[in-house]
Design a protein around this motif. Structure first.
Motif, PDB file in Angstrom:
ATOM      1  N   GLU A 110       0.847  -1.207   0.000  1.00  0.00           N
ATOM      2  CA  GLU A 110       0.000   0.000   0.000  1.00  0.00           C
ATOM      3  C   GLU A 110       0.877   1.249   0.000  1.00  0.00           C
ATOM      4  OE1 GLU A 110      -3.057   0.227   2.986  1.00  0.00           O
ATOM      5  OE2 GLU A 110      -3.697  -1.831   2.621  1.00  0.00           O
ATOM      6  N   VAL A 111       0.421   2.264  -0.738  1.00  0.00           N
ATOM      7  CA  VAL A 111       1.155   3.532  -0.765  1.00  0.00           C
ATOM      8  C   VAL A 111       0.253   4.644  -0.225  1.00  0.00           C
ATOM      9  CG1 VAL A 111       2.269   5.271  -2.228  1.00  0.00           C
ATOM     10  CG2 VAL A 111       2.507   2.849  -2.793  1.00  0.00           C
ATOM     11  N   TYR A 112       0.811   5.466   0.667  1.00  0.00           N
ATOM     12  CA  TYR A 112       0.150   6.704   1.089  1.00  0.00           C
ATOM     13  C   TYR A 112       1.026   7.828   0.524  1.00  0.00           C
ATOM     14  CZ  TYR A 112      -2.791   3.909   4.112  1.00  0.00           C
ATOM     15  OH  TYR A 112      -3.697   2.988   4.570  1.00  0.00           O
ATOM     16  N   HIS A 113       0.553   8.415  -0.558  1.00  0.00           N
ATOM     17  CA  HIS A 113       1.370   9.412  -1.274  1.00  0.00           C
ATOM     18  C   HIS A 113       0.999  10.816  -0.780  1.00  0.00           C
ATOM     19  CE1 HIS A 113       3.343  11.690  -4.290  1.00  0.00           C
ATOM     20  NE2 HIS A 113       2.282  11.932  -5.020  1.00  0.00           N
ATOM     21  N   LEU A 114       1.831  11.326   0.138  1.00  0.00           N
ATOM     22  CA  LEU A 114       1.527  12.613   0.786  1.00  0.00           C
ATOM     23  C   LEU A 114       2.457  13.738   0.341  1.00  0.00           C
ATOM     24  CD1 LEU A 114       1.140  11.226   4.433  1.00  0.00           C
ATOM     25  CD2 LEU A 114      -0.641  11.463   2.697  1.00  0.00           C
ATOM     26  N   GLY A 154       5.142  13.940  -9.598  1.00  0.00           N
ATOM     27  CA  GLY A 154       5.253  13.021  -8.464  1.00  0.00           C
ATOM     28  C   GLY A 154       4.088  12.046  -8.427  1.00  0.00           C
ATOM     29  N   THR A 155       2.885  12.544  -8.644  1.00  0.00           N
ATOM     30  CA  THR A 155       1.699  11.680  -8.590  1.00  0.00           C
ATOM     31  C   THR A 155       1.707  10.665  -9.731  1.00  0.00           C
ATOM     32  OG1 THR A 155       0.419  13.306  -7.397  1.00  0.00           O
ATOM     33  CG2 THR A 155      -0.835  11.743  -8.714  1.00  0.00           C
ATOM     34  N   VAL A 156       2.058  11.100 -10.925  1.00  0.00           N
ATOM     35  CA  VAL A 156       2.117  10.158 -12.053  1.00  0.00           C
ATOM     36  C   VAL A 156       3.186   9.097 -11.787  1.00  0.00           C
ATOM     37  CG1 VAL A 156       2.812   9.977 -14.469  1.00  0.00           C
ATOM     38  CG2 VAL A 156       1.159  11.670 -13.800  1.00  0.00           C
ATOM     39  N   VAL A 207       1.307   0.606 -10.600  1.00  0.00           N
ATOM     40  CA  VAL A 207       0.786  -0.335 -11.603  1.00  0.00           C
ATOM     41  C   VAL A 207       1.852  -1.368 -11.938  1.00  0.00           C
ATOM     42  CG1 VAL A 207       0.008  -0.557 -14.004  1.00  0.00           C
ATOM     43  CG2 VAL A 207      -0.817   1.343 -12.594  1.00  0.00           C
ATOM     44  N   THR A 208       3.069  -0.891 -12.268  1.00  0.00           N
ATOM     45  CA  THR A 208       4.087  -1.838 -12.754  1.00  0.00           C
ATOM     46  C   THR A 208       4.574  -2.766 -11.637  1.00  0.00           C
ATOM     47  OG1 THR A 208       5.819  -0.213 -12.405  1.00  0.00           O
ATOM     48  CG2 THR A 208       4.908  -0.318 -14.609  1.00  0.00           C
ATOM     49  N   ARG A 209       4.531  -2.306 -10.394  1.00  0.00           N
ATOM     50  CA  ARG A 209       5.058  -3.124  -9.287  1.00  0.00           C
ATOM     51  C   ARG A 209       3.955  -3.815  -8.478  1.00  0.00           C
ATOM     52  NH1 ARG A 209      10.704  -3.432  -9.808  1.00  0.00           N
ATOM     53  NH2 ARG A 209      11.298  -1.591 -10.976  1.00  0.00           N
ATOM     54  N   GLY A 210       2.738  -3.768  -8.967  1.00  0.00           N
ATOM     55  CA  GLY A 210       1.663  -4.556  -8.351  1.00  0.00           C
ATOM     56  C   GLY A 210       1.228  -4.104  -6.966  1.00  0.00           C
ATOM     57  N   VAL A 211       1.231  -2.791  -6.701  1.00  0.00           N
ATOM     58  CA  VAL A 211       0.740  -2.286  -5.403  1.00  0.00           C
ATOM     59  C   VAL A 211      -0.775  -2.543  -5.316  1.00  0.00           C
ATOM     60  CG1 VAL A 211       0.350  -0.142  -4.097  1.00  0.00           C
ATOM     61  CG2 VAL A 211       2.559  -0.552  -5.192  1.00  0.00           C
ATOM     62  N   LYS A 212      -1.245  -2.920  -4.108  1.00  0.00           N
ATOM     63  CA  LYS A 212      -2.671  -3.286  -3.997  1.00  0.00           C
ATOM     64  C   LYS A 212      -3.577  -2.066  -3.835  1.00  0.00           C
ATOM     65  CE  LYS A 212      -1.675  -7.840  -2.091  1.00  0.00           C
ATOM     66  NZ  LYS A 212      -0.404  -7.788  -1.300  1.00  0.00           N
ATOM     67  N   LYS A 213      -3.134  -1.103  -3.008  1.00  0.00           N
ATOM     68  CA  LYS A 213      -3.988   0.081  -2.775  1.00  0.00           C
ATOM     69  C   LYS A 213      -3.124   1.329  -2.670  1.00  0.00           C
ATOM     70  CE  LYS A 213      -7.371  -1.999   0.201  1.00  0.00           C
ATOM     71  NZ  LYS A 213      -7.822  -2.065   1.586  1.00  0.00           N
ATOM     72  N   VAL A 214      -3.686   2.436  -3.137  1.00  0.00           N
ATOM     73  CA  VAL A 214      -2.966   3.714  -3.074  1.00  0.00           C
ATOM     74  C   VAL A 214      -3.904   4.764  -2.484  1.00  0.00           C
ATOM     75  CG1 VAL A 214      -1.739   5.489  -4.397  1.00  0.00           C
ATOM     76  CG2 VAL A 214      -1.696   3.115  -5.187  1.00  0.00           C
ATOM     77  N   PHE A 215      -3.393   5.528  -1.499  1.00  0.00           N
ATOM     78  CA  PHE A 215      -4.148   6.670  -0.981  1.00  0.00           C
ATOM     79  C   PHE A 215      -3.414   7.949  -1.361  1.00  0.00           C
ATOM     80  CE2 PHE A 215      -4.797   9.950   2.277  1.00  0.00           C
ATOM     81  CZ  PHE A 215      -6.168  10.105   2.165  1.00  0.00           C
ATOM     82  N   ILE A 216      -4.142   8.889  -1.976  1.00  0.00           N
ATOM     83  CA  ILE A 216      -3.552  10.189  -2.307  1.00  0.00           C
ATOM     84  C   ILE A 216      -4.549  11.272  -1.912  1.00  0.00           C
ATOM     85  CG2 ILE A 216      -2.459  11.622  -4.076  1.00  0.00           C
ATOM     86  CD1 ILE A 216      -2.047   9.150  -5.787  1.00  0.00           C
ATOM     87  N   PRO A 217      -4.212  12.115  -0.927  1.00  0.00           N
ATOM     88  CA  PRO A 217      -5.187  13.129  -0.539  1.00  0.00           C
ATOM     89  C   PRO A 217      -5.333  14.230  -1.579  1.00  0.00           C
ATOM     90  CG  PRO A 217      -3.258  13.215   0.908  1.00  0.00           C
ATOM     91  CD  PRO A 217      -2.984  12.169  -0.135  1.00  0.00           C
ATOM     92  N   ASN A 271      -7.073  -0.544 -13.454  1.00  0.00           N
ATOM     93  CA  ASN A 271      -7.736  -1.238 -12.361  1.00  0.00           C
ATOM     94  C   ASN A 271      -6.957  -1.141 -11.053  1.00  0.00           C
ATOM     95  OD1 ASN A 271      -9.884  -2.618 -11.395  1.00  0.00           O
ATOM     96  ND2 ASN A 271      -8.984  -4.642 -11.746  1.00  0.00           N
ATOM     97  N   ILE A 272      -6.230  -0.034 -10.862  1.00  0.00           N
ATOM     98  CA  ILE A 272      -5.491   0.126  -9.603  1.00  0.00           C
ATOM     99  C   ILE A 272      -6.413   0.795  -8.573  1.00  0.00           C
ATOM    100  CG2 ILE A 272      -4.311   2.219 -10.486  1.00  0.00           C
ATOM    101  CD1 ILE A 272      -2.089   0.562  -8.467  1.00  0.00           C
ATOM    102  N   ASP A 273      -6.394   0.263  -7.347  1.00  0.00           N
ATOM    103  CA  ASP A 273      -7.347   0.688  -6.317  1.00  0.00           C
ATOM    104  C   ASP A 273      -6.864   1.990  -5.645  1.00  0.00           C
ATOM    105  OD1 ASP A 273      -9.219   0.873  -4.347  1.00  0.00           O
ATOM    106  OD2 ASP A 273      -8.938  -1.163  -3.563  1.00  0.00           O
ATOM    107  N   VAL A 274      -7.138   3.113  -6.305  1.00  0.00           N
ATOM    108  CA  VAL A 274      -6.719   4.423  -5.775  1.00  0.00           C
ATOM    109  C   VAL A 274      -7.897   5.033  -5.030  1.00  0.00           C
ATOM    110  CG1 VAL A 274      -5.633   6.637  -6.325  1.00  0.00           C
ATOM    111  CG2 VAL A 274      -5.464   4.754  -7.945  1.00  0.00           C
ATOM    112  N   ARG A 275      -7.640   5.535  -3.828  1.00  0.00           N
ATOM    113  CA  ARG A 275      -8.703   6.150  -3.017  1.00  0.00           C
ATOM    114  C   ARG A 275      -8.228   7.523  -2.536  1.00  0.00           C
ATOM    115  NH1 ARG A 275     -11.054   0.894   0.317  1.00  0.00           N
ATOM    116  NH2 ARG A 275     -10.807  -0.561  -1.419  1.00  0.00           N
ATOM    117  N   SER A 276      -9.196   8.422  -2.364  1.00  0.00           N
ATOM    118  CA  SER A 276      -8.779   9.793  -2.026  1.00  0.00           C
ATOM    119  C   SER A 276      -9.847  10.547  -1.233  1.00  0.00           C
ATOM    120  CB  SER A 276      -8.477  10.553  -3.324  1.00  0.00           C
ATOM    121  OG  SER A 276      -8.182  11.904  -3.046  1.00  0.00           O
ATOM    122  N   LEU A 277      -9.376  11.417  -0.346  1.00  0.00           N
ATOM    123  CA  LEU A 277     -10.248  12.353   0.381  1.00  0.00           C
ATOM    124  C   LEU A 277      -9.806  13.768   0.061  1.00  0.00           C
ATOM    125  CD1 LEU A 277     -10.180  10.765   3.968  1.00  0.00           C
ATOM    126  CD2 LEU A 277     -11.870  10.410   2.143  1.00  0.00           C
TER     127      LEU A 277
END
Ligand SMILES: NC(=O)c1ccc[n+]([C@@H]2O[C@H](COP(=O)([O-])OP(=O)(O)OC[C@H]3O[C@@H](n4cnc5c(N)ncnc54)[C@H](O)[C@@H]3O)[C@@H](O)[C@H]2O)c1
Length: 321
Positions: free
Chosen positions: A70-74, A96-98, A105-115, A161-167
């Motif tokens: 999982e990545v939390y990209h802050l 940075g976000t791209v 995507v290329t390294r198979g991360v399951k979930k990403v959070f980016i505020p 199909n990458i599970d990106v979530r954001s607030l």
């Protein structure tokens, strides 16, 4: 067990998110930032590394070599700093976000959070209860890069199909790490000054109303969003979230109940026009319906908790005789 990468981990949000993640996950947290030296408390489950998110290869390597789930990209340049260096804001916030999305995507991360932020709204949006879906064009470089970022989250979700979530965080209030780069920072600073017995010079006009939230609610909401079933997350751009809104004058009055001597002088600077382009409150209905968003701190509880904590801290530094 999940291996987690945090970018921008030394900032206001990252420094607090680590404690919340440690309480709910086992595994290793790879805390990264652009600075050589870490200011984080040492913990055997947290490893610090230097990472400049503008460097695509560095981002690919750290995610690939550490088997990140999982990545939390802050990592970000916020509103006030962005206006001082728009090119830097563009590079950190968009390149940075791209880089993070591509490597995920290329390294198979399951979930990403980016505020994201209330800065994505521009001056034409309705001021009260600004809707999540809006056509208002942001006028700051921060808002422009963050609005484009939201489109990228949805694009990567649809295409890869990458599970990106954001607030869309509102102004975040916290006493543990001082904010330094945003437009809502005055609120934290004002509470700190009131608790330490000093007067305060505010860089916004006394009637500037903005949406806000206490950090524990922001962190719990983030974890709540990230652990909700994927099918509940209908919004793949970003969810509106906030707890309350207030003006500097209302905060001053709240603080005067705790310190009757407290005084504020209002001297608006360049941040006034940033604040004027944002809504007074935002509509959180989607967050409530989809994953039961429910902050617990109201303004009174937030102010009194922060005030007491700042008092305790200054008493430790200057113990009474
Ligand atoms: N704090 C708030 O009130 C607030 C409100 C709305 C949204 N947000 C969002 O939350 C996220 C975190 O914000 P924050 O308040 O912690 O910001 P912050 O400015 O406190 O921290 C950002 C961190 O990013 C790091 N950074 C800058 N350039 C970098 C680069 N090229 N590579 C790696 N790291 C770099 C900085 O060193 C800093 O530690 C951001 O996306 C921001 O837009 C914050």
């Amino acid at each position: 067990m999940a291996n987690i990468l945090i970018t921008g981990a030394l900032g206001q949000v990252g420094s607090e998110l680590i404690d919340f993640l440690l309480a709910s996950y086992s595994g290793t947290i790879y805390a990264t930032d652009i600075h050589k030296e870490s200011t984080l408390k040492s913990n055997p489950s947290v490893k610090y590394a230097v990472l400049d998110v503008r460097n695509r290869e560095m981002v690919e390597n750290i995610i690939g070599e550490n088997d990140i789930d999982e990545v939390y990209h802050l990592a970000s340049i916020l509103s006030a700093s962005g206006e001082k260096d728009p090119y830097m804001a563009y590079n950190v916030n968009l390149t940075g976000t791209v880089n993070v999305l591509n490597a995920s995507v290329t390294r198979g991360v399951k979930k990403v959070f980016i505020p994201s932020t209330i800065g994505v709204f521009g001056p034409e949006v309705q001021k009260e209860k600004a809707p999540r879906r809006h056509a208002s064009i942001p006028t700051t470089i921060y808002g422009i890069t963050k609005a484009a970022g939201e489109m990228l989250f949805q694009y990567y979700y649809n295409k890869y199909n990458i599970d990106v979530r954001s607030l869309r965080y509102p102004g975040l209030l916290s006493y543990k790490v001082a904010p330094t780069a945003g437009t809502t920072d005055y609120a934290v600073d004002m509470i700190k000054h009131a608790a330490s017995g000093n007067s305060y010079e505010c860089y916004l006009k006394d009637d500037t109303r903005l949406p806000m939230m206490y950090m524990p609610d922001a962190m719990n909401s983030t974890l709540h969003l990230m652990t909700a079933p994927a099918e509940n997350i209908r919004v793949r751009t970003s969810y509106n979230v906030m707890s309350y809104s207030f003006t500097p004058r209302e905060l001053e009055n709240e603080l005067r109940e705790l310190n009757p001597e407290f005084r504020v002088v209002y001297k608006p600077d360049f941040r006034q026009s940033i604040a004027d382009s944002w809504p007074w409150s935002i509509d959180v209905t989607d967050a409530i319906n989809d994953w039961e968003f429910k902050p617990v701190f109201d303004l009174k509880n937030t102010v009194s908790d922060m005030f007491q904590n700042y008092r305790k801290f200054s008493e430790k530094l200057n113990p009474p005789d």
